[in-house]
Design an enzyme around this catalytic site. Structure first.
Site, PDB file in Angstrom:
ATOM      1  N   GLN A   1       0.648  -6.454  -4.689  1.00 52.26           N
ATOM      2  CA  GLN A   1       0.023  -5.217  -4.008  1.00 52.26           C
ATOM      3  C   GLN A   1      -1.220  -4.674  -5.350  1.00 52.26           C
ATOM      4  OE1 GLN A   1       2.453  -1.530  -4.198  1.00 52.26           O
ATOM      5  NE2 GLN A   1       2.423  -1.823  -2.015  1.00 52.26           N
TER       6      GLN A   1
ATOM      7  N   ARG B   1      -0.454  -1.362   2.917  1.00 46.68           N
ATOM      8  CA  ARG B   1       0.573  -0.379   3.108  1.00 46.68           C
ATOM      9  C   ARG B   1       0.097   0.955   3.302  1.00 46.68           C
ATOM     10  NH1 ARG B   1       6.256  -0.005  -0.436  1.00 46.68           N
ATOM     11  NH2 ARG B   1       6.725  -1.453   1.110  1.00 46.68           N
TER      12      ARG B   1
ATOM     13  N   CYS C   1       8.101  -0.780  -8.568  1.00 47.17           N
ATOM     14  CA  CYS C   1       7.709  -0.734  -9.801  1.00 47.17           C
ATOM     15  C   CYS C   1       8.688  -0.812 -10.709  1.00 47.17           C
ATOM     16  CB  CYS C   1       7.038   0.998  -9.980  1.00 47.17           C
ATOM     17  SG  CYS C   1       5.558   1.132  -9.063  1.00 47.17           S
TER      18      CYS C   1
ATOM     19  N   TYR D   1      -0.984   7.869  -3.547  1.00 48.23           N
ATOM     20  CA  TYR D   1      -1.836   7.331  -4.447  1.00 48.23           C
ATOM     21  C   TYR D   1      -3.322   7.513  -3.981  1.00 48.23           C
ATOM     22  CZ  TYR D   1       2.476   5.756  -6.594  1.00 48.23           C
ATOM     23  OH  TYR D   1       3.533   5.845  -7.176  1.00 48.23           O
TER      24      TYR D   1
ATOM     25  N   SER E   1      10.013  -6.182  -1.308  1.00 51.08           N
ATOM     26  CA  SER E   1       9.133  -4.872  -1.271  1.00 51.08           C
ATOM     27  C   SER E   1       8.463  -4.607  -2.528  1.00 51.08           C
ATOM     28  CB  SER E   1       9.755  -3.646  -0.450  1.00 51.08           C
ATOM     29  OG  SER E   1       8.564  -2.984  -0.304  1.00 51.08           O
TER      30      SER E   1
ATOM     31  N   ARG F   1      15.494  -1.422  -2.552  1.00 55.29           N
ATOM     32  CA  ARG F   1      16.826  -1.028  -3.194  1.00 55.29           C
ATOM     33  C   ARG F   1      18.018  -2.084  -2.788  1.00 55.29           C
ATOM     34  NH1 ARG F   1      16.840   5.248  -2.059  1.00 55.29           N
ATOM     35  NH2 ARG F   1      15.354   4.451  -0.379  1.00 55.29           N
TER      36      ARG F   1
END
Length: 358
Positions: free
Chosen positions: A100, A230, A26, A182, A23, A324
């Protein structure tokens, strides 16, 4: 018998060797948008680790679209060469490189997480941020600027130019970031979008920016390459964006040539009451998949091979996006294959360490 997690998936002419996706995450480690050795190792190691599709973090389409000054960028031609070094390595190791594309909206000009995330004012090296309507920023003093029609036109042009650069850099999958509070998500949610022009008010008006971007990008991206979007499938907030909105939107996006809906949630405004737990966002991917027929990706605390296998086998999603867990274990796909009793291919340099269940 081959686990369903390791079954290939064909998206247009791109064949993913399994259903495991790294995924977008950042890293807040770029300078002037340029990737460096950190990004090369971070993304490259996960290709060696066996994931089928490796996404960069959100890459800003413009300097003012960055979340932080340390964000990855793709707003100038000079960014292409260092990104191509990364995509070449990913492809040499049997994975597919994805990027992305993003504009952070009112969440731009923020400190890195380890520095507090708060808004950086122009006096301290930040920049003016925009959103569909004025928003109070995290320093509780500054407000965003309402983006003008000319500003929207610039965003559209920036997305187009970023897409052309992404293709030149060798990316085979492009994802529009329309989630997590965003800019595009801000337009979609009635909690932020208070406009009275053609981009505000009705559902159709609020999704207009995303549809324009989608149509522009689909006209640029070769027919044989897939386009992902997304979304935050729900705002988790009263009177906000809902799963019903997401289903309606996904039907439209499918008709516009979008191949995969990457189903996240939330991120619009704090505080949010979110029932966080193992796989808590998977039902949204399943609902969109079941009700629209579009390919979906599930995200959100997917932490074990058995859980990932169950998601794919039960038809809850077509892909699992790991974040994660991939930070904890870049070689999760290798471990998953072992735990599920599947003899997957390893990089030849690592084969002597390979274990296979008898």
């Amino acid at each position: 018998m081959k686990p369903n997690l390791f079954s290939p998936l064909k998206l247009r002419d791109i064949i993913l060797k399994n259903r495991i996706v790294v995924s977008p995450m950042c890293q807040y480690s770029a300078s002037d948008g340029f990737p460096n050795d950190w990004h090369f190792v971070h993304l490259g190691s996960r290709a060696v680790g066996g994931a089928a599709l490796i996404f960069t973090e959100a890459a800003a389409i413009s300097p003012e679209g960055r979340i932080s000054p340390a964000d990855l960028g793709i707003w100038k031609d000079e960014h292409i060469a260092p990104l191509k070094r990364i995509t070449d390595f990913i492809h040499q190791n049997g994975a597919v490189a994805g990027i992305q594309l993003s504009h952070a909206g009112y969440k731009a000009s923020s400190q890195e997480p380890w520095n507090g995330r708060s808004y950086i004012t122009t006096e301290h090296g930040g920049w003016e941020v925009v959103s569909p309507s004025e928003v109070l920023l995290e320093d509780a003093k500054s407000t965003s600027t309402t983006i003008t029609t000319a500003g929207i036109e610039k965003v559209l042009e920036d997305f187009k130019n970023a897409t052309k650069r992404a293709l030149d850099a060798g990316f085979k999958v492009i994802e529009i970031h329309a989630a997590h509070g965003y800019l595009i998500h801000e337009f979609m949610s009635p909690l932020i979008n208070k406009r009275s022009d053609e981009y505000g008010g009705s559902f159709e008006n609020r999704i207009k920016l995303l549809l324009q971007i989608t149509e522009d990008l689909r006209s640029i991206i070769p027919e044989n390459l897939p386009l992902f979007v997304r979304i935050s499938a729900t705002d988790w907030l009263e009177n906000g964006w809902t799963i019903e909105d997401s289903i309606k939107l996904s039907i439209i996006l499918k008709s516009k040539g979008v191949d995969v809906i990457d189903c996240s949630t939330g991120g619009l405004t704090p505080p949010e009451k979110i029932p966080v737990g193992i796989g808590y966002q998977v039902p949204f991917a399943q609902s969109i998949r079941d009700k629209t027929g579009i390919t979906t990706g599930a995200v959100g605390l997917i932490v074990s091979p058995s859980q990932a296998e169950e998601i794919i086998t039960a038809g809850k999603a077509d892909l699992v996006f790991l974040a994660r867990e991939m930070l904890r274990d870049p070689y999760f796909p290798m471990r998953a294959a072992y735990e599920l009793g599947y003899d997957t291919q390893w990089a030849k340099q690592y084969e002597r360490a390979k274990r296979v269940k008898k």
